[in-house]
Design a protein around this motif. Structure first.
Motif, mmCIF file in Angstrom:
data_model
loop_
_atom_site.group_PDB
_atom_site.id
_atom_site.type_symbol
_atom_site.label_atom_id
_atom_site.label_comp_id
_atom_site.label_asym_id
_atom_site.label_seq_id
_atom_site.Cartn_x
_atom_site.Cartn_y
_atom_site.Cartn_z
ATOM 1 N N THR A 88 44.539 34.499 32.523
ATOM 2 C CA THR A 88 43.073 34.538 32.527
ATOM 3 C C THR A 88 42.571 35.837 31.934
ATOM 4 O O THR A 88 41.633 35.856 31.111
ATOM 5 C CB THR A 88 42.537 34.366 33.973
ATOM 6 O OG1 THR A 88 43.004 33.132 34.498
ATOM 7 C CG2 THR A 88 41.015 34.418 34.004
ATOM 8 N N ASN A 89 43.191 36.945 32.307
ATOM 9 C CA ASN A 89 42.815 38.247 31.751
ATOM 10 C C ASN A 89 43.062 38.281 30.236
ATOM 11 O O ASN A 89 42.251 38.825 29.482
ATOM 12 C CB ASN A 89 43.565 39.386 32.432
ATOM 13 C CG ASN A 89 43.128 39.592 33.861
ATOM 14 O OD1 ASN A 89 41.999 39.225 34.225
ATOM 15 N ND2 ASN A 89 43.980 40.158 34.668
ATOM 16 N N ASP A 92 40.369 36.176 28.600
ATOM 17 C CA ASP A 92 39.105 36.914 28.680
ATOM 18 C C ASP A 92 39.052 38.028 27.648
ATOM 19 O O ASP A 92 38.035 38.238 26.984
ATOM 20 C CB ASP A 92 38.903 37.485 30.076
ATOM 21 C CG ASP A 92 38.478 36.444 31.092
ATOM 22 O OD1 ASP A 92 38.073 35.351 30.678
ATOM 23 O OD2 ASP A 92 38.562 36.741 32.311
ATOM 24 N N LYS A 96 36.259 38.318 24.313
ATOM 25 C CA LYS A 96 35.244 39.390 24.241
ATOM 26 C C LYS A 96 35.128 39.963 22.850
ATOM 27 O O LYS A 96 35.864 39.984 22.021
ATOM 28 C CB LYS A 96 35.575 40.498 25.235
ATOM 29 C CG LYS A 96 35.373 40.043 26.654
ATOM 30 C CD LYS A 96 35.701 41.146 27.599
ATOM 31 C CE LYS A 96 35.551 40.622 29.029
ATOM 32 N NZ LYS A 96 35.846 41.597 30.013
#
Length: 96
Positions: A88-89, A92, A96
């Motif tokens: 997930t990180n 993400d 960005k």
């Protein structure tokens, strides 16, 4: 459907039980078979003079297997959650 009445034999003793369905009956019968096999193994391989000692050894073995399985599952669950967080990180950071 009402409760089914069955008899289970463990260590030469008969235990009358009530079960909810045939799946539960099958589970009880398989468990009794596993216990009786383990009892036979302990009686053949160890000098036990009391049936209660054999039953205690069986109970310990089954309980320890359940605990080990639970601990392994908890560890696996933590690893999966950590991996999901890591992914997930990563996603993400790329978004960005």
């Amino acid at each position: 459907m009402g409760k089914l009445k069955i008899n289970i034999v463990i260590a030469g003793r008969t235990y009358p039980l009530s079960v909810n369905n045939t799946k539960e009956e099958e589970g009880m019968r398989k468990a009794a078979t596993a216990i009786n096999k383990l009892i036979s193994m302990y009686e053949e391989n160890y000098a036990v003079s009391d049936k209660q000692d054999v039953l205690a050894m069986c109970a310990l073995q089954f309980a320890s297997k359940a605990e080990i399985t639970s601990l392994e599952k908890d560890s696996t669950d933590r690893e999966v959650v950590d991996k999901i967080k890591e992914l997930t990180n990563l996603v993400d950071s790329h978004l960005k």
